[in-house]
Design an enzyme around this catalytic site. Structure first.
Site, short mmCIF file in Angstrom:
data_model
loop_
_atom_site.label_atom_id
_atom_site.label_comp_id
_atom_site.label_asym_id
_atom_site.label_seq_id
_atom_site.Cartn_x
_atom_site.Cartn_y
_atom_site.Cartn_z
N GLY A 15 75.65 69.48 21.60
CA GLY A 15 74.26 69.26 21.18
C GLY A 15 73.44 68.66 22.31
O GLY A 15 73.90 67.75 23.00
N ARG A 29 70.29 65.30 43.02
CA ARG A 29 69.68 64.59 44.16
C ARG A 29 70.66 63.61 44.82
O ARG A 29 70.67 63.48 46.05
CB ARG A 29 68.40 63.89 43.71
N ARG A 76 78.28 76.01 22.74
CA ARG A 76 79.64 75.67 22.33
C ARG A 76 80.44 76.94 22.56
O ARG A 76 80.08 77.99 22.06
CB ARG A 76 79.67 75.23 20.87
N ASP A 107 81.51 63.86 22.45
CA ASP A 107 82.96 63.80 22.24
C ASP A 107 83.68 65.13 22.41
O ASP A 107 84.71 65.22 23.08
CB ASP A 107 83.22 63.32 20.80
N THR A 129 74.59 62.25 23.97
CA THR A 129 74.53 62.62 22.56
C THR A 129 73.63 61.63 21.84
O THR A 129 73.69 60.43 22.10
CB THR A 129 75.91 62.65 21.87
N ASP A 131 73.98 60.77 18.93
CA ASP A 131 74.75 60.12 17.86
C ASP A 131 75.31 58.74 18.20
O ASP A 131 75.73 58.02 17.29
CB ASP A 131 75.91 61.02 17.43
N ASP A 133 78.10 57.94 19.27
CA ASP A 133 79.40 57.80 18.60
C ASP A 133 80.58 57.92 19.57
O ASP A 133 81.65 58.35 19.18
CB ASP A 133 79.52 58.85 17.49
N ARG A 175 76.60 63.51 12.12
CA ARG A 175 77.58 64.24 11.30
C ARG A 175 78.69 63.31 10.82
O ARG A 175 79.10 63.33 9.69
CB ARG A 175 78.16 65.42 12.08
N GLU A 191 64.95 50.38 2.23
CA GLU A 191 65.49 49.64 1.08
C GLU A 191 67.00 49.84 0.98
O GLU A 191 67.72 48.94 0.57
CB GLU A 191 64.79 50.10 -0.21
N ARG A 257 66.41 65.84 17.99
CA ARG A 257 67.06 66.09 19.29
C ARG A 257 66.07 66.42 20.39
O ARG A 257 66.44 66.51 21.56
CB ARG A 257 68.09 67.23 19.14
O1 F6P Z 1 73.82 66.06 18.63
C1 F6P Z 1 74.72 65.61 17.66
C2 F6P Z 1 74.37 66.23 16.36
O2 F6P Z 1 73.03 65.97 16.24
C3 F6P Z 1 75.04 65.79 15.09
O3 F6P Z 1 74.55 64.62 14.52
C4 F6P Z 1 74.86 66.99 14.22
O4 F6P Z 1 75.73 67.05 13.18
C5 F6P Z 1 75.07 68.08 15.18
O5 F6P Z 1 74.61 67.62 16.43
C6 F6P Z 1 74.46 69.37 14.81
O6 F6P Z 1 74.41 70.22 15.89
P1 F6P Z 1 74.19 71.80 15.83
O7 F6P Z 1 73.34 72.08 14.66
O8 F6P Z 1 73.54 72.12 17.11
O9 F6P Z 1 75.55 72.38 15.71
#
Ligand code: F6P
Length: 330
Positions: A15, A29, A76, A107, A129, A131, A133, A175, A191, A257
């Site tokens: 992503g 650079r 990917r 990751d 990323t 995320d 994470d 995710r 909340e 994003r």
């Molecule tokens: O970039 C990470 C992320 O935003 C996740 O939170 C999300 O689940 C995923 O990418 C979705 O990516 P894509 O729709 O490009 O497969």
């Protein structure tokens, strides 16, 4: 080698995240400044398999710093996911004389890099990323921009939600990680926040709290739901049915994003990009770049994968106290 110290290739994978362009620029650079040839690989690992790469000049990365996305494109790759694909990629790196490959991604991209290193490619990873994470690093490129984008959107939602005295379920990305939800929870004064790492599926308690909030005089309520929990439309319907409060769901999705990277993302990406080249220049092999105690650092790729990350308990507690999460009842 071609008169230069060596060849470095750089790619973005998985992503996209705001700040990736700044990281590529810094790699190119700094690479040139240190005497290397730097090749930009298009479309992630696919670009290696298809030999889609070109030599980058200093000016090829002009006017990129301030833009979100990745001008090298990202993908990917199913072929690279297979062992045969990794062997092929390693053979191509060898054939093209690539001395080190810098991978900017999350990751999944780092798993690919780790496996590629087993076939003799020197890989250096830069965490990109939204995320946040990745366990070994305190920061990942793109998080700050994404959180600010989501925060602004949720501020807007709160206004319309308030006007109509509604409840809003808003789904943010993540995710399997709730960092964006946690940060927006605090920044937007939500909340309730539902995080994949924490939520125990106790929807009855959630609904009871929403009812209590309404009784106590709250005209509207924001419930931030992390993508990892999902089902936001269904949840909104259930809340409306059980509480009688008009409820709407909004999924912020991929807009989180995009966007021009914040100063933090530009600076961190630039520092990490430069540092990645310096790792190579110092002869280091198979390292991941990150932030620890507020400073850029590097760690062995295998060691990094042994680490685990948890939601910050205190931040989670604060979000609960300042909002009205069940068990911090008002
Ligand atoms: O970039 C990470 C992320 O935003 C996740 O939170 C999300 O689940 C995923 O990418 C979705 O990516 P894509 O729709 O490009 O497969």
């Amino acid at each position: 080698m071609s008169g230069a110290k060596g060849k470095i290739a750089v790619l973005t994978s998985g992503g996209d995240a705001p700040g990736m362009n700044a990281a590529i620029r810094a790699v190119v650079r700094t690479g040139i400044a240190r005497g290397y040839e730097v090749y930009g690989v298009r479309r992630g690992y696919n670009g290696i398999l298809k030999k889609e790469m070109s030599l980058m000049s200093f000016t090829d990365v002009s006017e990129k710093l301030q833009h979100g996305g990745t001008f090298l494109f990202t993908a990917r790759s199913a072929e690279f996911g297979e062992d045969a694909g990794k062997r092929k990629a390693a053979a191509i790196c060898k054939e093209l004389g690539i001395d080190a490959l810098i991978v900017i991604g999350g990751d999944g991209s780092f798993t690919g890099a780790k496996n590629l290193s087993k076939y003799g490619v020197n890989v250096i990873g830069i965490p990109g990323t939204i995320d946040l994470d990745i366990a070994y690093t305190e920061y990942t490129i793109g998080f700050d921009t994404a959180v600010n984008t989501a925060m602004e959107a949720i501020d807007r939602l709160r206004e319309t939600s308030n006007s109509h005295e509604r409840c809003s379920v808003v789904e943010v990305m993540g995710r399997s990680a709730g960092y964006i939800a946690l940060w927006c929870g605090i920044a937007n004064g939500a909340e309730q926040i539902l995080l994949p790492e924490k939520f125990d599926n106790n929807y009855d308690m959630l609904i009871e709290q929403i009812k209590k909030n309404r009784k106590s005089g709250m005209t509207h309520q924001i419930i931030i739901n992390a993508e990892g929990i999902g089902h936001s439309y269904g949840l909104a319907k259930e809340i409306e049915k059980a509480t009688g409060i008009e409820t709407r769901a909004t999924i912020l999705g991929h807009l989180q994003r995009g966007g021009s990277p914040t100063a933090r993302d530009r600076v961190v990406a630039s520092v990490m990009g430069a540092y990645a080249v310096d790792m190579i220049d110092q002869g280091k092999q198979n390292r991941l770049i990150g932030y620890k105690n507020g400073h850029v650092y590097d760690i062995d790729i295998e060691e990094a994968f042994e680490m685990q990350k948890d939601i910050d308990e205190y931040e989670y507690e604060v979000a609960g106290i300042l909002g009205t999460r069940c068990s911090y009842n008002i």
